[in-house]
Design an enzyme around this catalytic site. Structure first.
Site, short mmCIF file in Angstrom:
data_model
loop_
_atom_site.label_atom_id
_atom_site.label_comp_id
_atom_site.label_asym_id
_atom_site.label_seq_id
_atom_site.Cartn_x
_atom_site.Cartn_y
_atom_site.Cartn_z
N LYS A 89 0.79 -1.11 -0.09
CA LYS A 89 -0.14 -0.11 -0.06
C LYS A 89 1.00 1.17 0.01
O LYS A 89 1.89 1.26 0.49
CB LYS A 89 -0.87 -0.16 1.34
CG LYS A 89 -2.02 0.90 1.12
CD LYS A 89 -3.38 0.11 0.69
CE LYS A 89 -4.44 1.23 0.64
NZ LYS A 89 -5.73 0.42 0.30
N VAL A 193 -19.99 1.68 -3.98
CA VAL A 193 -20.34 0.26 -3.68
C VAL A 193 -21.85 0.05 -3.10
O VAL A 193 -22.43 -1.00 -3.81
CB VAL A 193 -19.49 -0.24 -2.56
CG1 VAL A 193 -19.81 -1.71 -2.22
CG2 VAL A 193 -18.13 -0.13 -3.04
N1 NAD Z 1 -14.75 1.35 -4.19
C1 NAD Z 1 -14.29 -0.03 -3.96
O1 NAD Z 1 -13.92 -0.71 -4.92
C2 NAD Z 1 -14.14 -0.53 -2.66
C3 NAD Z 1 -13.13 -1.81 -2.45
C4 NAD Z 1 -13.21 -2.28 -1.09
C5 NAD Z 1 -13.53 -1.44 -0.08
N2 NAD Z 1 -14.37 -0.29 -0.30
C6 NAD Z 1 -15.03 0.32 0.98
O2 NAD Z 1 -16.28 0.36 0.71
C7 NAD Z 1 -16.94 1.60 1.31
C8 NAD Z 1 -17.63 2.55 0.67
O3 NAD Z 1 -16.74 2.88 -0.74
P1 NAD Z 1 -17.37 3.51 -1.90
O4 NAD Z 1 -16.05 3.68 -2.96
O5 NAD Z 1 -18.69 3.15 -2.20
O6 NAD Z 1 -17.32 5.19 -1.51
P2 NAD Z 1 -18.11 6.23 -1.71
O7 NAD Z 1 -17.45 7.44 -1.13
O8 NAD Z 1 -18.65 6.15 -3.07
O9 NAD Z 1 -19.48 5.93 -0.88
C9 NAD Z 1 -19.74 5.87 0.60
C10 NAD Z 1 -20.93 6.39 0.94
O10 NAD Z 1 -21.17 6.43 2.32
C11 NAD Z 1 -21.83 7.83 2.68
N3 NAD Z 1 -21.64 7.93 3.98
C12 NAD Z 1 -20.50 8.55 4.63
N4 NAD Z 1 -20.73 8.63 5.99
C13 NAD Z 1 -21.93 8.05 6.30
C14 NAD Z 1 -22.52 7.69 7.51
N5 NAD Z 1 -22.16 8.00 8.68
N6 NAD Z 1 -23.64 7.07 7.35
C15 NAD Z 1 -24.33 6.75 6.35
N7 NAD Z 1 -23.73 7.02 5.10
C16 NAD Z 1 -22.49 7.58 5.05
C17 NAD Z 1 -21.30 8.84 1.79
O11 NAD Z 1 -22.28 9.95 1.79
C18 NAD Z 1 -21.06 8.03 0.44
O12 NAD Z 1 -22.47 8.22 -0.24
C19 NAD Z 1 -15.48 2.38 1.99
O13 NAD Z 1 -15.36 1.86 3.28
C20 NAD Z 1 -14.39 1.67 0.96
O14 NAD Z 1 -13.22 1.65 1.91
C21 NAD Z 1 -14.46 0.17 -1.53
#
Ligand code: NAD
Length: 367
Positions: A89, A193
């Protein structure tokens, strides 16, 4: 001045008791403002792969602690995803909104290149596929590039798909059928996601309840799926009569309070680092809640970008992400057999693969 120097794991010091990293490299290029740290936890299964986080850390020590933890987590995730990749990382210290520039990203790319393929990078918080295209102008060891540049594009496609496979496995384990049909699933966070997971759940016949702090994110789901129920926040979601809780926002969703109140029988979501502290996995097990380990079910994203190393093929990557279903079932079976929570069983399986498969590299191949 530009300099790069490797630290032995002893110099890097123990972080959370972990002092096992193969290599930690500090990368500095004053003119472009680049201050980055690349950490390689291990390369037992192959070159390390993990994203680049661009974040305004308070101190270099905080950035170092983060990159050491994140690179270790990637080793476990890649191992259980069945990839021939180790854990690595990188973090770039700075505010991506103001500090990101072509020169900085290209300087970073040259440091990635200097590791000769021991570390492949990808997107993470604060970095996007377009940034990876720029890094790739200086390095051959870059994934997560745009589709136009032969990349895998947005990794949330297979992340959501993989979480759904993990949830089907949890349903099979608890209810005896690999479907969410007729179950109520609470999705916290409907970003990249979460909203894709909602699509899958609705298609499968589940009732879906969501919450998100972003009205825009909620509205996008409402438009597509008017039948989805919206609640105000995590408290309302976890207090609701749901069968499955899917944390898809930030880390640390499973804290003492949430676990104590949770009415769901399954936890399976895309967020990283869902357990707020060690011991939560046991609290969940004691309450009879089945926890599908986060790094196992959310590995579809890394599977998607890793496929880029061979020349991206979505069908091949998707077939691999489908295996998350079998891996999750295997973890539940192993946990039941050994009398440990699934999170512990997952760690053991990952360590076993790193050790057993990593060891065969000691077999001399001749000239
Ligand atoms: N994108 C990927 O491929 C991927 C891969 C593995 C893990 N993840 C993990 O999945 C999670 C989401 O990733 P993402 O890419 O969808 O990010 P993103 O930023 O697109 O989505 C996150 C969503 O959560 C919402 N949010 C933030 N705080 C909140 C709260 N307190 N209550 C409710 N909603 C809240 C945000 O408004 C946003 O819509 C993260 O933890 C990320 O590390 C993502």
């Amino acid at each position: 001045m530009t300099d790069v120097f490797g630290l032995s794991h002893k110099d890097a010091g123990p972080v959370n008791g972990q002092a096992k990293h193969e290599q930690v490299v500090f990368c500095t290029d004053e003119r472009s403002g680049l201050h980055a740290i690349i950490a390689i936890y291990n390369t037992a299964l192959g070159p390390s792969l993990g994203g680049t986080r661009f974040y305004p850390y308070e101190s270099e020590q905080a950035a170092l602690a983060d990159v050491l933890n994140l690179s270790r987590a990637m080793a476990y995730k890649n191992a259980l995803a069945g990839l021939d990749l180790g854990g690595g990382k990188a973090v770039i210290i700075g505010d991506p909104a103001t500090d990101k520039s072509e020169a900085l990203l290209r300087a970073y790319g040259r440091f990635v290149q200097s590791l000769g393929g021991r570390y492949f990078t990808a997107c993470d918080v604060g970095t996007y596929s377009e940034d990876m295209d720029i890094v790739a102008r200086e390095s051959s060891y870059v994934t997560g590039r745009t589709l136009a540049n032969g990349g895998a594009g947005d990794s949330s496609v297979l992340t959501a798909y993989g979480v759904f496979q993990g949830m089907r496995a949890a349903a099979e384990h608890v209810y005896g059928a690999p479907t969410l049909r007729g179950r109520r699933v609470g999705v916290e966070g409907v970003g990249k996601v979460g909203h894709r997971l909602v699509d899958r759940l609705v298609e499968d016949g589940a009732e879906v309840v969501i919450c998100d702090v972003s009205e825009q994110a909620v509205e996008r789901v409402r438009q597509l799926h008017p039948g989805v129920e919206v609640v105000a926040g995590r408290r309302e979601l976890t207090d609701a009569d749901i069968d499955v809780y899917a944390p898809c926002a930030l880390g640390g969703a499973l804290d003492d309070d949430t676990v104590a109140r949770l009415r769901a029988t399954i936890v399976c979501g895309g967020a990283n680092n869902q357990l707020a502290h060690p011991g939560v996995e046991k609290q969940l097990a004691d309450r009879g809640i089945l926890y599908a380990p986060d790094y196992v079910v959310n590995s579809g994203g890394v599977i998607q970008v890793a496929d880029e190393i061979q020349g991206f093929n979505m069908d091949r990557a998707k077939a691999k992400a489908t295996q998350i279903y079998d891996t999750t079932l295997k973890i539940f079976a192993s946990a039941a057999k050994d009398g440990v929570p699934p999170a512990v069983a997952a760690d053991r399986l990952a360590e076993r693969r790193m050790s057993e498969v990593g060891r065969i590299r000691g077999i001399w191949l001749g000239h």
